[in-house]
Scaffold this motif. Structure first.
Motif, PDB file in Angstrom:
ATOM      1  N   THR A 131       0.825  -1.210   0.000  1.00  5.16           N
ATOM      2  CA  THR A 131       0.000   0.000   0.000  1.00  5.16           C
ATOM      3  C   THR A 131       0.861   1.264   0.000  1.00  5.16           C
ATOM      4  OG1 THR A 131      -1.711  -1.185   1.220  1.00  5.16           O
ATOM      5  CG2 THR A 131      -1.875   1.202   1.186  1.00  5.16           C
ATOM      6  N   VAL A 132       1.877   1.283   0.828  1.00  6.01           N
ATOM      7  CA  VAL A 132       2.771   2.448   0.876  1.00  6.01           C
ATOM      8  C   VAL A 132       3.472   2.629  -0.462  1.00  6.01           C
ATOM      9  CG1 VAL A 132       4.895   3.340   1.923  1.00  6.01           C
ATOM     10  CG2 VAL A 132       3.081   2.421   3.368  1.00  6.01           C
ATOM     11  N   LEU A 133       3.956   1.536  -1.042  1.00 10.22           N
ATOM     12  CA  LEU A 133       4.627   1.627  -2.339  1.00 10.22           C
ATOM     13  C   LEU A 133       3.663   2.096  -3.434  1.00 10.22           C
ATOM     14  CD1 LEU A 133       6.938  -1.522  -2.232  1.00 10.22           C
ATOM     15  CD2 LEU A 133       7.601   0.889  -2.018  1.00 10.22           C
ATOM     16  N   LEU A 134       2.412   1.649  -3.380  1.00 10.95           N
ATOM     17  CA  LEU A 134       1.424   2.125  -4.347  1.00 10.95           C
ATOM     18  C   LEU A 134       1.177   3.620  -4.197  1.00 10.95           C
ATOM     19  CD1 LEU A 134      -1.198  -0.756  -4.434  1.00 10.95           C
ATOM     20  CD2 LEU A 134       0.163   0.073  -6.334  1.00 10.95           C
ATOM     21  N   HIS A 135       1.047   4.085  -2.953  1.00 11.86           N
ATOM     22  CA  HIS A 135       0.877   5.527  -2.728  1.00 11.86           C
ATOM     23  C   HIS A 135       2.061   6.290  -3.322  1.00 11.86           C
ATOM     24  CE1 HIS A 135      -2.574   6.278  -0.050  1.00 11.86           C
ATOM     25  NE2 HIS A 135      -2.374   5.049   0.397  1.00 11.86           N
ATOM     26  N   PHE A 136       3.246   5.844  -3.000  1.00 14.72           N
ATOM     27  CA  PHE A 136       4.456   6.509  -3.483  1.00 14.72           C
ATOM     28  C   PHE A 136       4.528   6.465  -5.007  1.00 14.72           C
ATOM     29  CE2 PHE A 136       9.050   6.545  -4.421  1.00 14.72           C
ATOM     30  CZ  PHE A 136       9.362   7.774  -3.848  1.00 14.72           C
ATOM     31  N   GLY A 137       4.249   5.288  -5.578  1.00 12.45           N
ATOM     32  CA  GLY A 137       4.307   5.135  -7.030  1.00 12.45           C
ATOM     33  C   GLY A 137       3.294   5.994  -7.752  1.00 12.45           C
ATOM     34  N   ILE A 138       2.084   6.053  -7.220  1.00  3.37           N
ATOM     35  CA  ILE A 138       1.044   6.885  -7.833  1.00  3.37           C
ATOM     36  C   ILE A 138       1.445   8.356  -7.764  1.00  3.37           C
ATOM     37  CG2 ILE A 138      -1.329   7.716  -7.570  1.00  3.37           C
ATOM     38  CD1 ILE A 138      -2.059   4.836  -6.682  1.00  3.37           C
ATOM     39  N   ALA A 139       1.914   8.789  -6.604  1.00  5.82           N
ATOM     40  CA  ALA A 139       2.306  10.193  -6.455  1.00  5.82           C
ATOM     41  C   ALA A 139       3.446  10.552  -7.410  1.00  5.82           C
ATOM     42  CB  ALA A 139       2.721  10.472  -5.008  1.00  5.82           C
ATOM     43  N   ILE A 140       4.475   9.731  -7.440  1.00  2.00           N
ATOM     44  CA  ILE A 140       5.620  10.012  -8.316  1.00  2.00           C
ATOM     45  C   ILE A 140       5.191   9.949  -9.780  1.00  2.00           C
ATOM     46  CG2 ILE A 140       7.890   9.178  -9.067  1.00  2.00           C
ATOM     47  CD1 ILE A 140       7.891  10.607  -6.347  1.00  2.00           C
ATOM     48  N   GLY A 141       4.399   8.944 -10.120  1.00  2.00           N
ATOM     49  CA  GLY A 141       3.930   8.809 -11.500  1.00  2.00           C
ATOM     50  C   GLY A 141       3.124  10.017 -11.957  1.00  2.00           C
ATOM     51  N   LEU A 142       2.264  10.503 -11.100  1.00  2.00           N
ATOM     52  CA  LEU A 142       1.452  11.669 -11.449  1.00  2.00           C
ATOM     53  C   LEU A 142       2.301  12.932 -11.565  1.00  2.00           C
ATOM     54  CD1 LEU A 142      -1.728  10.958  -9.331  1.00  2.00           C
ATOM     55  CD2 LEU A 142      -1.534  10.917 -11.820  1.00  2.00           C
ATOM     56  N   ILE A 143       3.311  13.040 -10.733  1.00  2.00           N
ATOM     57  CA  ILE A 143       4.213  14.196 -10.835  1.00  2.00           C
ATOM     58  C   ILE A 143       4.965  14.155 -12.153  1.00  2.00           C
ATOM     59  CG2 ILE A 143       6.327  15.230  -9.877  1.00  2.00           C
ATOM     60  CD1 ILE A 143       5.173  14.453  -7.074  1.00  2.00           C
ATOM     61  N   ILE A 144       5.443  12.970 -12.529  1.00  2.00           N
ATOM     62  CA  ILE A 144       6.181  12.826 -13.790  1.00  2.00           C
ATOM     63  C   ILE A 144       5.273  13.096 -14.982  1.00  2.00           C
ATOM     64  CG2 ILE A 144       7.353  11.159 -15.295  1.00  2.00           C
ATOM     65  CD1 ILE A 144       8.485   9.911 -12.681  1.00  2.00           C
ATOM     66  N   ILE A 145       4.071  12.506 -14.964  1.00  2.00           N
ATOM     67  CA  ILE A 145       3.135  12.661 -16.092  1.00  2.00           C
ATOM     68  C   ILE A 145       2.689  14.118 -16.237  1.00  2.00           C
ATOM     69  CG2 ILE A 145       0.795  12.108 -16.889  1.00  2.00           C
ATOM     70  CD1 ILE A 145       1.247   9.288 -15.715  1.00  2.00           C
ATOM     71  N   SER A 146       2.382  14.758 -15.104  1.00  2.00           N
ATOM     72  CA  SER A 146       1.871  16.128 -15.183  1.00  2.00           C
ATOM     73  C   SER A 146       2.959  17.142 -15.518  1.00  2.00           C
ATOM     74  CB  SER A 146       1.187  16.514 -13.873  1.00  2.00           C
ATOM     75  OG  SER A 146       2.146  16.624 -12.831  1.00  2.00           O
ATOM     76  N   GLY A 147       4.194  16.809 -15.220  1.00  2.00           N
ATOM     77  CA  GLY A 147       5.295  17.709 -15.532  1.00  2.00           C
ATOM     78  C   GLY A 147       5.537  18.771 -14.478  1.00  2.00           C
TER      79      GLY A 147
END
Length: 142
Positions: free
Chosen positions: A8-24
């Motif tokens: 769960t923690v890794l999913l939270h981290f992955g989603i947050a980082i992924g969204l930051i990368i995608i959004s720019g």
């Protein structure tokens, strides 16, 4: 349990980082992350959240009905409930079905309907025989 929490923690981290990368941009990524968390925590289990609010306000009839609706929703979609640590990003020891039944049993005890509460605890143990709360209540009755 530790593995579920780690996932769960890794999913939270992955989603947050992924969204930051995608959004720019980190602010936009954070905004999307918070929106997703709001969706997972508030919109999907909304009857459960409403039930907790009613329980807090001692509105037992409304709370019982909301927990019953929550149970029916998660009983219909058991895979979401079983893998809530992935789909709902939930780190709870109990599934939403168990939690809804535990809250209904608490309400039944609170209003004096002991037999209905005992049936609900038995139902909880049929879902999860390792449920500590239901097991302790049933063992204390013997």
């Amino acid at each position: 349990m530790i593995l579920k929490n780690l996932i769960t923690v890794l999913l939270h981290f992955g989603i947050a980082i992924g969204l930051i990368i995608i959004s720019g941009h980190w602010v936009l990524g954070l905004y999307f992350y918070l929106f997703i968390i709001f969706l997972f925590f508030r919109m999907i289990p909304r009857k459960h959240v409403k039930g907790i609010q009613h329980l807090y306000n001692n509105e037992f009839d409304k709370a019982y009905n909301d927990f019953e609706k929550s149970y029916k929703l998660f009983d219909k979609y058991k895979f979401i409930d079983k893998f809530g640590f992935i789909f709902l990003l939930s780190m709870s020891d109990y599934t939403y079905r168990e939690s809804a039944l535990l809250n209904q049993a608490f309400i039944c005890n609170k209003i004096g309907n002991k037999k209905e509460a005992e049936k609900l605890y038995e139902k909880i143990l049929s879902i999860n025989p390792k449920n500590r709360i239901a097991r302790k209540v049933i063992e204390s009755k013997k």
